[in-house]
Design a protein around this motif. Structure first.
Motif: not given
Length: 181
Positions: A66-84
């Motif tokens: 029923f669930f293809q995924a149920i869990g925890v995760g993390a991400s890195i989001n890197m802005a393209l036009n500044n240092s955020s």
């Protein structure tokens, strides 16, 4: 007209690839247990804050029919036009609302985002990311997918040397491709 032809061709290819990629007895969707996955996506800032980004995601958890995924995760989001940068930490649920393999699925991520804004300040905020996905191909131990979603990251105003910087919450359209094991 060209876009609709492309979309139809893409969906037909995905359906044929999915039908031929896995044996009917044992495949990614009949296995239960530990699951993990990676995704690469692009987020387009819809708030005109200049925060469009490239995102790298990883998660681990459990899967069943029923669930293809149920869990925890993390991400890195890197802005393209500044240092955020933003570093979301989230819970993930991915399901097609069926015990049988389906072409479409729903995914929801929710948690907290650790934001590093313009090299001036660090703050935390709410992170929400609902998405719909299309399964592209699968084998005995893997499945690839394409997702289209929305991402919300809350931010707060902050002060720095030259005054107060007014930050609006981020609303982003997200397109991604990923693989799950």
């Amino acid at each position: 007209m060209k876009i609709s032809r492309f979309l139809f061709s893409f969906l037909a290819f995905a359906a044929i690839s999915t039908a031929n990629a896995a044996s009917p007895k044992e495949n990614y969707f009949t296995k239960k247990g530990f699951a993990w996955g990676l995704a690469l996506s692009s987020s387009i800032d819809m708030t005109a804050s200049g925060m469009s980004s490239i995102d790298i995601d990883g998660y681990f958890g459990y899967k069943n029919s029923f669930f293809q995924a149920i869990g925890v995760g993390a991400s890195i989001n890197m802005a393209l036009n500044n240092s955020s940068r933003s570093y979301p930490i989230y819970a993930i649920i991915r399901t097609s609302f069926s015990n049988k393999p389906q072409l479409l699925f729903f995914e929801m991520r929710g948690g907290v985002s650790l934001n590093d804004l313009y090299s001036y300040t660090k703050q935390t905020g709410l992170y929400l990311h609902p998405a719909v996905g299309i399964r592209l191909a699968s084998g005995k131990s893997w499945s690839s997918h394409f997702t289209l979603g929305y991402k919300f990251i809350s931010r707060k105003d902050f002060s720095y040397d030259e005054g107060i910087f007014h930050c609006s919450d981020l609303s982003m359209g997200v397109v991604g491709i990923g693989i799950s094991f």
